[in-house]
Write a protein that holds these residues in place. Structure first.
Motif, PDB file in Angstrom:
ATOM      1  N   GLY A   1      26.132 116.544  67.870  1.00  0.00           N
ATOM      2  CA  GLY A   1      27.536 117.207  67.839  1.00  0.00           C
ATOM      3  C   GLY A   1      28.161 117.421  68.898  1.00  0.00           C
ATOM      4  N   GLY A   2      29.064 118.413  69.473  1.00  0.00           N
ATOM      5  CA  GLY A   2      29.523 118.486  70.654  1.00  0.00           C
ATOM      6  C   GLY A   2      28.710 118.542  71.977  1.00  0.00           C
ATOM      7  N   GLY A   3      29.160 118.743  73.127  1.00  0.00           N
ATOM      8  CA  GLY A   3      28.456 118.434  74.268  1.00  0.00           C
ATOM      9  C   GLY A   3      28.607 119.866  74.981  1.00  0.00           C
ATOM     10  N   ASN A   4      27.950 119.881  76.347  1.00  0.00           N
ATOM     11  CA  ASN A   4      27.828 121.270  76.827  1.00  0.00           C
ATOM     12  C   ASN A   4      28.892 121.045  78.345  1.00  0.00           C
ATOM     13  OD1 ASN A   4      26.029 119.762  78.146  1.00  0.00           O
ATOM     14  ND2 ASN A   4      24.652 121.247  78.108  1.00  0.00           N
ATOM     15  N   VAL A   5      29.086 119.823  78.591  1.00  0.00           N
ATOM     16  CA  VAL A   5      29.804 119.540  80.016  1.00  0.00           C
ATOM     17  C   VAL A   5      31.409 119.080  79.517  1.00  0.00           C
ATOM     18  CG1 VAL A   5      28.936 117.203  80.532  1.00  0.00           C
ATOM     19  CG2 VAL A   5      29.673 118.724  82.420  1.00  0.00           C
ATOM     20  N   THR A   6      31.325 118.455  78.664  1.00  0.00           N
ATOM     21  CA  THR A   6      32.630 117.980  78.064  1.00  0.00           C
ATOM     22  C   THR A   6      32.584 118.203  76.325  1.00  0.00           C
ATOM     23  OG1 THR A   6      32.218 115.665  77.419  1.00  0.00           O
ATOM     24  CG2 THR A   6      33.009 116.165  79.646  1.00  0.00           C
ATOM     25  N   PRO A   7      33.709 118.350  75.730  1.00  0.00           N
ATOM     26  CA  PRO A   7      33.558 118.265  74.302  1.00  0.00           C
ATOM     27  C   PRO A   7      32.736 117.196  73.724  1.00  0.00           C
ATOM     28  CG  PRO A   7      35.710 118.756  74.859  1.00  0.00           C
ATOM     29  CD  PRO A   7      34.923 118.169  76.270  1.00  0.00           C
ATOM     30  N   ALA A   8      32.418 116.224  74.439  1.00  0.00           N
ATOM     31  CA  ALA A   8      31.801 114.935  73.895  1.00  0.00           C
ATOM     32  C   ALA A   8      30.498 114.837  74.244  1.00  0.00           C
ATOM     33  CB  ALA A   8      32.679 113.817  74.064  1.00  0.00           C
ATOM     34  N   ALA A   9      30.326 115.169  75.613  1.00  0.00           N
ATOM     35  CA  ALA A   9      28.987 114.704  76.350  1.00  0.00           C
ATOM     36  C   ALA A   9      27.974 116.100  76.743  1.00  0.00           C
ATOM     37  CB  ALA A   9      29.335 114.059  77.777  1.00  0.00           C
ATOM     38  N   GLU A  10      26.913 115.890  76.371  1.00  0.00           N
ATOM     39  CA  GLU A  10      25.662 116.708  77.107  1.00  0.00           C
ATOM     40  C   GLU A  10      25.637 116.253  78.459  1.00  0.00           C
ATOM     41  OE1 GLU A  10      21.801 117.377  78.657  1.00  0.00           O
ATOM     42  OE2 GLU A  10      22.482 115.287  77.935  1.00  0.00           O
ATOM     43  N   PHE A  11      25.141 117.249  79.557  1.00  0.00           N
ATOM     44  CA  PHE A  11      25.056 117.059  80.778  1.00  0.00           C
ATOM     45  C   PHE A  11      24.389 116.011  81.274  1.00  0.00           C
ATOM     46  CE2 PHE A  11      23.263 117.976  84.993  1.00  0.00           C
ATOM     47  CZ  PHE A  11      24.502 118.278  85.849  1.00  0.00           C
ATOM     48  N   ASN A  12      23.042 115.861  80.952  1.00  0.00           N
ATOM     49  CA  ASN A  12      22.280 114.841  81.601  1.00  0.00           C
ATOM     50  C   ASN A  12      22.717 113.487  81.340  1.00  0.00           C
ATOM     51  OD1 ASN A  12      20.338 116.547  82.600  1.00  0.00           O
ATOM     52  ND2 ASN A  12      18.964 116.275  80.867  1.00  0.00           N
ATOM     53  N   ILE A  13      23.186 113.263  80.055  1.00  0.00           N
ATOM     54  CA  ILE A  13      24.013 111.888  79.802  1.00  0.00           C
ATOM     55  C   ILE A  13      25.336 111.562  80.640  1.00  0.00           C
ATOM     56  CG2 ILE A  13      24.593 110.301  77.819  1.00  0.00           C
ATOM     57  CD1 ILE A  13      21.558 110.992  77.810  1.00  0.00           C
ATOM     58  N   TYR A  14      26.049 112.771  80.747  1.00  0.00           N
ATOM     59  CA  TYR A  14      27.264 112.486  81.292  1.00  0.00           C
ATOM     60  C   TYR A  14      27.279 112.416  82.692  1.00  0.00           C
ATOM     61  CZ  TYR A  14      31.808 114.204  83.153  1.00  0.00           C
ATOM     62  OH  TYR A  14      33.021 114.322  83.767  1.00  0.00           O
ATOM     63  N   VAL A  15      26.118 112.814  83.435  1.00  0.00           N
ATOM     64  CA  VAL A  15      25.859 112.749  84.743  1.00  0.00           C
ATOM     65  C   VAL A  15      25.881 111.165  85.060  1.00  0.00           C
ATOM     66  CG1 VAL A  15      24.731 112.955  86.723  1.00  0.00           C
ATOM     67  CG2 VAL A  15      25.280 114.910  85.361  1.00  0.00           C
ATOM     68  N   ASP A  16      24.958 110.452  84.221  1.00  0.00           N
ATOM     69  CA  ASP A  16      24.757 108.928  84.611  1.00  0.00           C
ATOM     70  C   ASP A  16      24.729 108.282  83.250  1.00  0.00           C
ATOM     71  OD1 ASP A  16      24.278 106.628  85.773  1.00  0.00           O
ATOM     72  OD2 ASP A  16      22.751 107.242  86.800  1.00  0.00           O
ATOM     73  N   PRO A  17      26.056 108.087  82.748  1.00  0.00           N
ATOM     74  CA  PRO A  17      25.875 107.441  81.287  1.00  0.00           C
ATOM     75  C   PRO A  17      25.400 105.934  81.297  1.00  0.00           C
ATOM     76  CG  PRO A  17      28.207 107.701  81.812  1.00  0.00           C
ATOM     77  CD  PRO A  17      27.438 108.575  83.039  1.00  0.00           C
ATOM     78  N   HIS A  18      25.791 105.213  82.506  1.00  0.00           N
ATOM     79  CA  HIS A  18      25.373 103.839  82.455  1.00  0.00           C
ATOM     80  C   HIS A  18      23.612 103.907  82.497  1.00  0.00           C
ATOM     81  CE1 HIS A  18      29.551 104.230  84.162  1.00  0.00           C
ATOM     82  NE2 HIS A  18      29.648 103.092  83.640  1.00  0.00           N
ATOM     83  N   ALA A  19      23.200 104.866  83.285  1.00  0.00           N
ATOM     84  CA  ALA A  19      21.786 104.940  83.492  1.00  0.00           C
ATOM     85  C   ALA A  19      21.237 105.019  81.847  1.00  0.00           C
ATOM     86  CB  ALA A  19      21.250 105.706  84.319  1.00  0.00           C
ATOM     87  N   ALA A  20      21.889 106.042  81.177  1.00  0.00           N
ATOM     88  CA  ALA A  20      21.329 106.375  79.749  1.00  0.00           C
ATOM     89  C   ALA A  20      21.477 105.116  78.887  1.00  0.00           C
ATOM     90  CB  ALA A  20      22.216 107.463  79.333  1.00  0.00           C
ATOM     91  N   LYS A  21      22.391 104.430  79.028  1.00  0.00           N
ATOM     92  CA  LYS A  21      22.652 103.155  78.133  1.00  0.00           C
ATOM     93  C   LYS A  21      21.622 102.043  78.490  1.00  0.00           C
ATOM     94  CE  LYS A  21      25.979  99.358  77.299  1.00  0.00           C
ATOM     95  NZ  LYS A  21      25.300  99.146  75.940  1.00  0.00           N
ATOM     96  N   VAL A  22      21.224 101.982  79.889  1.00  0.00           N
ATOM     97  CA  VAL A  22      19.947 100.896  80.029  1.00  0.00           C
ATOM     98  C   VAL A  22      18.816 101.614  79.458  1.00  0.00           C
ATOM     99  CG1 VAL A  22      18.479 100.330  82.087  1.00  0.00           C
ATOM    100  CG2 VAL A  22      20.790 100.328  82.610  1.00  0.00           C
ATOM    101  N   VAL A  23      18.477 102.721  79.574  1.00  0.00           N
ATOM    102  CA  VAL A  23      17.174 103.332  78.834  1.00  0.00           C
ATOM    103  C   VAL A  23      17.398 103.254  77.289  1.00  0.00           C
ATOM    104  CG1 VAL A  23      16.009 105.478  78.524  1.00  0.00           C
ATOM    105  CG2 VAL A  23      16.974 104.850  80.742  1.00  0.00           C
TER     106      VAL A  23
END
Length: 311
Positions: A157-179
């Protein structure tokens, strides 16, 4: 049974600290090979020092701690001192750590461990995924040494740092994509699950009543932590995120979820860092993760309190 070989990758952070304590309190279940730290909740110098402080509090100076990446792959660093306090461990008076930081970089440690292990290792990721992404980029062969990756991150659902994103993923979305795209055996425990695990006054009192330095420190940190989330998201009590990862490894029966296809949004200004989950994967677009949706919050807190009482 042989204790599960475990590495914790984290950015302590109050809830990371509680998760580390839960792992340290479970030596029969975990062979904790090391703790790697990354910039996230606070900058890298503090996350590395905080991991050392927590191990010192638990009287476990034998656990090696490795500092990793000081910033995300492509973006500038976003931190969360408003949630965790200026030091990252607001609410606990912990002395300066005496256990030395390991000289080896966290990425080099991860490569070494995953490529030489005789038994596959579980990786618990509690922060941004920068360290793991860089490890995969440098040495894709590490996958052969990974039993599973269990990550705290994302949201259906909604995020906690933006309406769309959770903090850990938002900080480094490109790293999350790699993983997420690496084909690893992956379990995601995101906000939809962790927001069910709330630090109620009764649960906080149970930790305080342990009467130990660990219990007092844990209660002190949790008393401060998460109050902004309560106000911002209208929650009944502060949620407890990262300890859910360790609890899942100890008691998977307290959790339920289903296979899904995950993707990470890395473009645009409004939805960057969003976890896009397809709950109906197909043969053409198969599942790449198990996504946890429901948890037994009372069971998790009972486990946490019982284990911290052993430290």
């Amino acid at each position: 049974m042989r204790p599960r070989p475990l590495i914790i990758d984290c950015d302590p952070g109050v809830d990371d600290a509680i998760a580390i304590l839960l792992a340290l309190a479970s030596p029969a279940e975990f062979d904790l090979l090391g703790i790697t730290t990354v910039a996230g909740n606070v900058p890298l110098a503090l996350t590395a020092a905080n991991a050392r402080r927590i191990c010192q509090l638990a009287q476990r100076p034998d656990v090696p701690i490795y500092a990793g990446c000081p910033r995300p792959l492509l973006r500038s660093l976003t931190t969360a001192e408003d949630i965790h306090g200026a030091t990252g461990l607001q609410g606990a008076e912990l002395p300066e750590p005496t256990t030395p930081l390991q000289a080896q970089h966290a990425v080099a440690f991860l490569i070494e461990q995953f490529t030489t292990t005789p038994h596959p290792i579980t990786l618990a990721t509690l922060g941004p995924l920068t360290n793991l992404a860089v490890t995969l980029i440098q040495c894709p062969a590490i996958a052969q040494g990974i039993d599973q990756v269990v990550m705290m991150g994302g949201a259906l659902g909604g995020g906690n740092v933006t309406p769309a994103a959770e903090f850990n993923i938002y900080v480094d979305p490109h790293a999350a994509k790699v993983v997420v795209d690496a084909g690893l055996p992956l379990t995601m425990i995101g906000l939809d699950a962790t927001h069910q695990v709330m630090t109620t006054p009764e649960r906080l009192t149970a930790l305080e009543n342990l009467g130990t330095p660990v219990g007092k420190a844990a209660a002190g940190m949790l008393r401060y932590y998460g109050q902004l989330d309560v106000e911002r998201h209208g929650l009944a009590a502060p949620p407890l995120h990262d300890p859910c990862i360790i609890a899942y490894l100890l008691r998977p029966d307290l959790f339920s979820g289903r296979p899904m296809r995950l993707a990470i949004e890395t473009e645009g200004s409004l939805c960057i860092g969003r976890t896009v989950a397809n709950a109906y994967p197909t043969a053409a677009v198969p599942a790449n993760a198990t996504v946890i949706q429901t948890v037994d919050a009372e069971g998790i807190y009972a486990l946490l309190t019982e284990r911290l009482g052993k430290l």
